[in-house]
Design a protein around this motif. Structure first.
Motif: not given
Ligand code: MIC
Ligand code: SF4
Length: 633
Positions: A548, A569-571, A592, A606-607
């Motif tokens: 991630i 991918t995450f933020d 997601e 999370v994408k």
């Protein structure tokens, strides 16, 4: 609307998808190359596919990385690759014949053709007008079996060059200038096309220096038009028939245009530990230097080494400097020797290394503790030289040679006019170190060859612990280090696994193994650098099920998917040792998935943006399982 150069080649090789930036396209592949450090795995995978013979126009297996033979391992791998090449119809370029990219440029590259190679610097071929990509070994195996190479349709960037380079400023400085402008992630998702009047002043090897280092920008690939200069180069190689003219349409549309005046470029230097940490040589001149290495697939052409010879002629290198020179190919070395320039290099006190990658990948010639090493190479990642605390700088051949004499970093413009010996009218061609296949060999496997780990089908809910959290710009050299001690085990994943992330966290491998099912958390541009699929296969072996990160480098993301590891991918906030639950993995098409951080008591989206093909590969537990399933249907 007109087409760019890359769009034209893509159009003529398109087997699936739409040519809209961001969507997945499949390309037919004309040529493949492998080198020995990634080749063993690629051929084990190719064998597992059960194809009778390579289906490309040309496939070449090079031996250039693992040339130190401190035990049976590398020699066994070379024998294995040679037997596979012979059995399945590939040409085999023996150890000593040269670095894959240099030899391929000289002997096989053709304008307008597609090439993929299990080495990230395969875009070197773009110097000849090829559309050439670095890829994981499994992707190369699939292409050798006649399958398409799937990538995301790239955006199109154009760099317009004007003017002419000044005295003792060279193509390497152009590479460093574009790195200064775009950084190591500035080319992600794009093809970089070089054009403008200034390209008429650049020879094919100079263009190849620039496309070679396009890899350091994260670019999908880089390309030059095929013009009279290309024709001249092919003629010198006795291959004028391979010439076709190629250029973009006058009304082609680009996503970004960058203008560079060659006459304004000054000698540049990439400081430790990243190729985009670029400054002017003049601003660090006088820094004492202990080692200088000239060569690698970036700067080892005849023209480069003739300039080096002219700078060294009649001089001695500083007593405090150890200088290595490695020609990129046997052809380059033979020409250097024929015209006497080799003698000028040797008389200066240089150490001649074989025509191979050598110090670039830590195969010998590591610098002393804390030593400053100036290299004409393309990467100065932390620890890559084999000496953890070395300070590695990237420079042009001119800066390298001038500094070797001075004993400190030296601006080569101070040398004044340098008069290299002229290039020959034509190279004298000797392809005897490239062995043609007979189809007769038995495959010869040594005891160091261990099975390729197999991925597991994706569960709907994945429970795993964060085994490691790292920062931005993690390279594949961090994930799976190379160097003389570790590289011999590229076909032995269990042994290799002991070194996974060793430069970052020595306890990682044991911890991941004990956890059984784990996740790695990364930052921006995770997995930049090499194409080595070992940076995915080894984590797979250690039980890593997902990475991630904030963003991924292109080839590494593809390698993770091929291995059946989820790149997400995450933020949000995730810490090392957190226990995670990732839900909704059987519905990856929704874009997601839900991440529940059981330790922190949080939950967020999370994408994941996977194409249908990638979703099927992940569901099957990797590309090998997916290909097997397709074969059964
Ligand atoms: C490199 O320059 O890092 C390598 C070694 O050539 C790699 C391939 C490998 O790891 O074997 C690359 O660039 O892909
Ligand atoms: Fe070899 Fe270095 Fe080029 Fe990689 S970058 S192919 S190790 S010379």
């Amino acid at each position: 609307m007109g087409l760019t150069l890359a769009q034209k080649i893509i159009k003529s090789h398109l087997v699936s998808g739409e040519m809209t930036a961001g969507s997945e396209i499949g390309l037919s592949i004309d040529q493949t190359l492998t080198q020995d450090a990634t080749g063993t795995m690629a051929y084990l995978e190719f064998e597992a596919m059960g194809v009778e013979r390579v289906k490309t126009e040309l496939s070449v297996a090079y031996i250039d990385h693992n040339t130190l033979q401190c035990g049976f391992e590398n020699a066994d791998d070379h024998r294995y690759i040679q037997s596979v090449a012979d059995r399945y119809g590939l040409r085999f370029s023996r150890a000593g014949n040269g670095i894959c990219h240099q030899v391929h440029l000289e002997r096989f590259g053709k304008p307008g053709k597609t090439l993929i190679g299990s080495d990230s610097h395969t875009p070197t071929g773009g110097g000849l007008g090829m559309l050439a990509f670095g890829a994981g070994g499994l992707d190369v195996a699939v292409a050798m079996g006649g399958g398409a190479y799937c990538i995301t349709m790239p955006k199109m960037y154009k760099v317009n060059l004007s003017g002419r380079l000044g005295e003792n400023v060279s193509a390497k400085d152009v590479s460093l200038e574009i790195l200064r402008i775009l950084s190591v992630k500035g080319g992600v998702g794009a093809v970089i096309e070089w054009g403008g009047d200034g390209i008429k002043t650049l020879s094919v090897p100079e263009r190849a220096t620039i496309t070679n280092m396009g890899t350091e920008l994260g670019a999908t690939t880089s390309i030059f038009p095929s013009d009279e200069i290309t024709r001249g180069f092919l003629k010198m190689q006795g291959r004028e028939d391979d010439f076709v003219p190629l250029e973009s349409d006058a009304d082609a549309v680009y996503d970004r245009i960058i203008n560079i005046d060659l006459s304004k470029i000054t000698p540049l230097i990439a400081c430790p530990h990243s190729p985009d940490n670029v400054t002017e040589v003049a601003s660090v001149s006088g820094t004492p230097v202990e080692q200088v290495c000239i060569g690698s697939c970036t700067n080892s052409s005849l023209a480069d080494l003739l300039k080096v010879a002219a700078i060294l002629k009649g001089k001695k290198i500083s007593p405090s400097v150890s200088l290595s020179v490695s020609a990129g190919s046997k052809q380059v070395l033979a020409e250097l020797s024929r015209c006497g320039a080799l003698n000028d290099i040797l008389q200066s006190g240089a150490r001649l290394l074989e025509c191979a990658c050598g110090p670039c990948i830590g195969m010998g010639f590591s610098p002393p503790s804390g030593g400053v090493s100036l290299r004409t190479f393309n990467r100065n990642f932390y620890g890559r030289s084999g000496t953890a605390d070395a300070q590695v700088y990237l420079v042009s051949p001119e800066t390298a040679a001038a500094s070797a004499v001075a004993g400190c970093i030296c601006d080569p413009r101070a040398l004044g006019a340098v008069k290299p010996m002229p290039l020959p009218e034509a190279f004298s061609i000797d392809d005897s170190a490239i062995i043609m296949p007979t189809g007769k060999s038995q495959i010869l496997r040594g005891p160091n060859v261990k099975p390729v780990p197999s991925g597991k089908p994706l569960p709907d809910v994945l429970c795993a612990t964060v085994a490691l959290k790292v920062g931005d710009n993690i390279t594949t050299d961090h994930i799976m280090p190379a160097g003389a001690k570790i590289l011999p085990y590229r076909s032995n994943i269990p042994y290799l696994s002991k070194f996974c992330f060793s430069a970052v966290d020595e306890g990682f491998a044991e911890r991941a193994k004990t956890l059984g099912s784990s996740v790695i958390v990364g930052g921006i541009n995770y997995g930049q650098g090499s194409s080595r699929e070992h940076a995915a296969l080894v984590p797979l072996y250690l039980g890593v099920r997902a990475v991630i990160a904030k963003s991924f480098a292109r080839i590494h993301a593809a390698n993770l998917i091929n291995a059946g590891i989820l790149p997400l991918t995450f933020d949000g906030e995730i810490s090392q040792s957190d226990e995670l639950e990732i839900r909704g993995l059987h519905a990856l098409n929704s874009g997601e998935v839900t991440l529940i951080n059981k330790t922190a008591g949080t939950s967020f989206a999370v994408k994941c943006s996977f194409t249908e093909r990638q979703q099927s590969i992940l569901a099957a537990g990797g590309l090998l399982n997916y290909t097997r399933q397709l074969c059964k249907k």
